[in-house]
Design a protein around this motif. Sequence first.
Motif, mmCIF file in Angstrom:
data_model
loop_
_atom_site.group_PDB
_atom_site.id
_atom_site.type_symbol
_atom_site.label_atom_id
_atom_site.label_comp_id
_atom_site.label_asym_id
_atom_site.label_seq_id
_atom_site.Cartn_x
_atom_site.Cartn_y
_atom_site.Cartn_z
ATOM 1 N N GLN A 12 -6.923 -3.870 3.907
ATOM 2 C CA GLN A 12 -7.587 -3.538 2.639
ATOM 3 C C GLN A 12 -8.156 -4.741 1.887
ATOM 4 O O GLN A 12 -9.335 -4.786 1.582
ATOM 5 C CB GLN A 12 -6.614 -2.770 1.745
ATOM 6 N N ARG B 258 3.314 -0.102 9.334
ATOM 7 C CA ARG B 258 4.030 0.376 8.151
ATOM 8 C C ARG B 258 5.463 0.716 8.526
ATOM 9 O O ARG B 258 5.695 1.496 9.442
ATOM 10 C CB ARG B 258 3.338 1.598 7.547
ATOM 11 N N ARG C 181 -14.013 0.899 -5.112
ATOM 12 C CA ARG C 181 -13.012 -0.079 -5.552
ATOM 13 C C ARG C 181 -13.315 -0.625 -6.943
ATOM 14 O O ARG C 181 -14.465 -0.617 -7.397
ATOM 15 C CB ARG C 181 -12.972 -1.271 -4.587
ATOM 16 N N LYS D 44 -10.995 -6.658 3.759
ATOM 17 C CA LYS D 44 -12.326 -6.069 3.819
ATOM 18 C C LYS D 44 -13.014 -6.175 2.465
ATOM 19 O O LYS D 44 -14.224 -6.347 2.391
ATOM 20 C CB LYS D 44 -12.298 -4.643 4.363
ATOM 21 N N HIS E 275 -3.383 6.183 -4.566
ATOM 22 C CA HIS E 275 -4.036 5.717 -3.335
ATOM 23 C C HIS E 275 -3.586 4.286 -3.065
ATOM 24 O O HIS E 275 -2.684 4.050 -2.289
ATOM 25 C CB HIS E 275 -5.547 5.844 -3.501
ATOM 26 N N HIS E 276 -4.175 3.335 -3.709
ATOM 27 C CA HIS E 276 -3.663 1.963 -3.732
ATOM 28 C C HIS E 276 -4.235 1.269 -4.950
ATOM 29 O O HIS E 276 -5.124 1.811 -5.604
ATOM 30 C CB HIS E 276 -3.959 1.217 -2.418
ATOM 31 N N GLY F 112 -15.042 2.020 0.333
ATOM 32 C CA GLY F 112 -14.907 2.253 1.772
ATOM 33 C C GLY F 112 -13.879 3.314 2.059
ATOM 34 O O GLY F 112 -13.482 4.072 1.174
ATOM 35 N N LEU F 113 -13.493 3.337 3.287
ATOM 36 C CA LEU F 113 -12.449 4.281 3.692
ATOM 37 C C LEU F 113 -11.897 3.877 5.051
ATOM 38 O O LEU F 113 -12.424 2.967 5.704
ATOM 39 C CB LEU F 113 -12.964 5.718 3.718
ATOM 40 N N ALA F 114 -10.834 4.539 5.429
ATOM 41 C CA ALA F 114 -10.286 4.324 6.763
ATOM 42 C C ALA F 114 -9.916 5.675 7.351
ATOM 43 O O ALA F 114 -9.420 6.547 6.648
ATOM 44 C CB ALA F 114 -9.058 3.427 6.682
ATOM 45 N N SER G 120 -2.724 -2.401 6.165
ATOM 46 C CA SER G 120 -4.123 -2.125 6.479
ATOM 47 C C SER G 120 -4.875 -3.392 6.086
ATOM 48 O O SER G 120 -4.335 -4.224 5.358
ATOM 49 C CB SER G 120 -4.657 -0.926 5.703
ATOM 50 N N GLN H 184 -6.444 2.367 12.812
ATOM 51 C CA GLN H 184 -7.419 2.920 11.858
ATOM 52 C C GLN H 184 -8.833 2.529 12.264
ATOM 53 O O GLN H 184 -9.049 1.473 12.846
ATOM 54 C CB GLN H 184 -7.193 2.316 10.460
ATOM 55 N N GLY I 161 -9.319 8.511 4.426
ATOM 56 C CA GLY I 161 -9.333 8.472 2.977
ATOM 57 C C GLY I 161 -9.807 7.126 2.507
ATOM 58 O O GLY I 161 -9.715 6.128 3.237
ATOM 59 N N GLY I 162 -10.333 7.099 1.309
ATOM 60 C CA GLY I 162 -10.790 5.828 0.771
ATOM 61 C C GLY I 162 -11.191 5.988 -0.671
ATOM 62 O O GLY I 162 -10.891 7.004 -1.306
ATOM 63 N N GLU J 139 0.851 -1.196 0.000
ATOM 64 C CA GLU J 139 0.000 0.000 0.000
ATOM 65 C C GLU J 139 0.876 1.231 0.000
ATOM 66 O O GLU J 139 0.535 2.254 0.563
ATOM 67 C CB GLU J 139 -0.918 -0.004 1.220
HETATM 68 N N1 ASP Z 1 -6.758 0.942 3.156
HETATM 69 C C1 ASP Z 1 -6.734 2.343 2.881
HETATM 70 C C2 ASP Z 1 -5.642 3.019 3.691
HETATM 71 O O1 ASP Z 1 -5.147 2.464 4.654
HETATM 72 C C3 ASP Z 1 -8.024 3.030 3.190
HETATM 73 C C4 ASP Z 1 -9.104 2.619 2.270
HETATM 74 O O2 ASP Z 1 -8.966 2.747 1.041
HETATM 75 O O3 ASP Z 1 -10.142 2.184 2.771
HETATM 76 O O4 ASP Z 1 -5.272 4.138 3.403
#
Ligand code: ASP
Length: 608
Positions: free
Chosen positions: A195, A217, A511, A198, A456-457, A552-554, A193, A231, A507-508, A171
């Motif tokens: 990610q 991290r 997907r 979930k 972002h990821h 989603g988001l965290a 995370s 988170q 942020g999120g 990530e």
């Molecule tokens: N997993 C992401 C992060 O840790 C948050 C997300 O996209 O839900 O930044």
Amino acid sequence: MYRSHTCGELRIENVQESVILAGWVQTIRKFGSITFIDLRDRYGVTQLLFGEELNKQLDENSLGREYVLQIKGIVTERSNKNKNIATGDIEITVNEFTILNKSAIPPFTISDETDGGDDVRMKYRYLDLRRNAVKKNLELRYAVSRSTRNYLHENNFMDIETPFLIKSTPEGARDFVVPSRMNPGQFYALPQSPQTFKQLLMVSGYDRYYQIVKCFRDEDLRADRQPEFTQIDCEMSFVEQEDILNMFEGLVKRIFKDVKNIDYTDTVERMTWEDAMWNFGNDKPDIRFGMQLLNIKKPSSVYITKNDQPELVSGADFKVFDEAETIIGIAVPGCCEYSRKQTDEITEWVKRPQIGMKGLVFIKCNLDGTFKSSVDKFYSEEKLKAIATAANAKAGDLILILAGAEERTRKASSELRLEMGKRLGYRKEDEFKLLWVMDFPLFEYAEEENRWVARHHPFTSPKPSDIDTMINNSPVITDASKYLEHPYANIKANAYDMVLNGNEIGGGSIRIFQRPLQEKMFEALGMDEAEQQHKFGFLLGAFEYGAPPHGGLAFGFDRLCAIIGGSESIRDFIAFPKNNSGRDVMLDAPSTIDAKQFDELQIKLDLK
Ligand code: ASP
């Protein structure tokens, strides 16, 4: 029975009651034949009075600070009341005491204003945690988590735990790894995370998931980062961006209400990433105040499609401006009367290595309508007036202008804006302003590798209108110098950050949930099929079995608590934090391990 009441509980109504208290000795004050002791526990402090009789016993069993004491006595009205503490109307006339445990002399005073430096407090964190100031922070943290859980529970979210010993899910940071004894030579990674888990839970049909969860991290710790942090991690199925924004604005507003009794009724503002960068110089603007940037000049960066106004400064033979890539001005309200000393001081401020500018140009917009600047030699009043008008400056304002390379200058102007906002008292600790920043670029260009990386990821979906661009174009960048012209540079992400008072608190994204697009994304990031299969085969596989649309988001829980608690430091809100080198100075960790442990792991240490 160790105690009938806590040390924060007794009031004037309890006078005459027999009570038993237990706690720690905070202070001892001897006055001739009587002694006062303040006894402390988690709930407060109660004054104890040892009369003549008991004083003799005290002399034989002398007490010290932080001794653990149990007393029996009678609640009495105090003649000398202390309005500053809740139990200040009473004291306990002690008739019996037991020393439950002794204490060594603590290495620092356990009080609100402690004499202990950071290092010693961290080494003896269990003592530091006895202090009110720290306790209040942990209480606030608990209140935020309770409020979060209540809100999410009421909205049908289910708390589901996900594993800590996993396979690396990149990530953007480095993984912490854990060797496996049962599988010699193989390693788990600790999650950056949850990610992918979930997302898998969405495939499994748990359409509203959350977890208040540790993430790990292995980053170089910039100020106020922790290698393990918490988170509030959430995911929802069958949602669009709008559903997510609404749900989680609701969460933060609920936390404000529950924890601070603030009714946050304003609509949460929204801003595109481009507007944020253009008007504020960064992607997490503090919108408690205006002072938006005047973009006089910019290079031809693709991400900013707005028009600069180089004609404001061109043709005057002022080299600094003529040669600069970027020129940005800020009109600071009401500061036109700054003295030479004051403007020199701001100039020194922007020259500090952290800001890194070469200097500062200023224009004073005098109250009588005239202008005075540090570049009068080059610019006529008329020109200065035109700049002032473009900067929305009013009579009485001071315009500060920075010039230099794009990235540095934009960042510096953002920092300068925040600094001036702080000096002018615009950044009030008890004022909260939320903001969604949206429409981020999906990709960033990694110069060293000449390829795209996910901003972002890799699981973030492009905006629906950009999906075709992504699918129909090769990600290969043939001419590195023209990467900005590649169609991928313009693809926007279906992603959002929540910003609170200039801090990114969460942020999120929506997907990707279809295998072909996910594969295309991995390909865009430079992963061939074998690598995709090795790293993310499980996710691609799951997408074969009816993955629902999801997003989603965290939230960064530690940071959210710190901001709500009015602090700049997340460490203050973590019971056992690590220092800036990632060390736990109390445990003295990380540390070496026994030879036997290496043997069991079949690992031989050979440090480079
Ligand atoms: N997993 C992401 C992060 O840790 C948050 C997300 O996209 O839900 O930044």
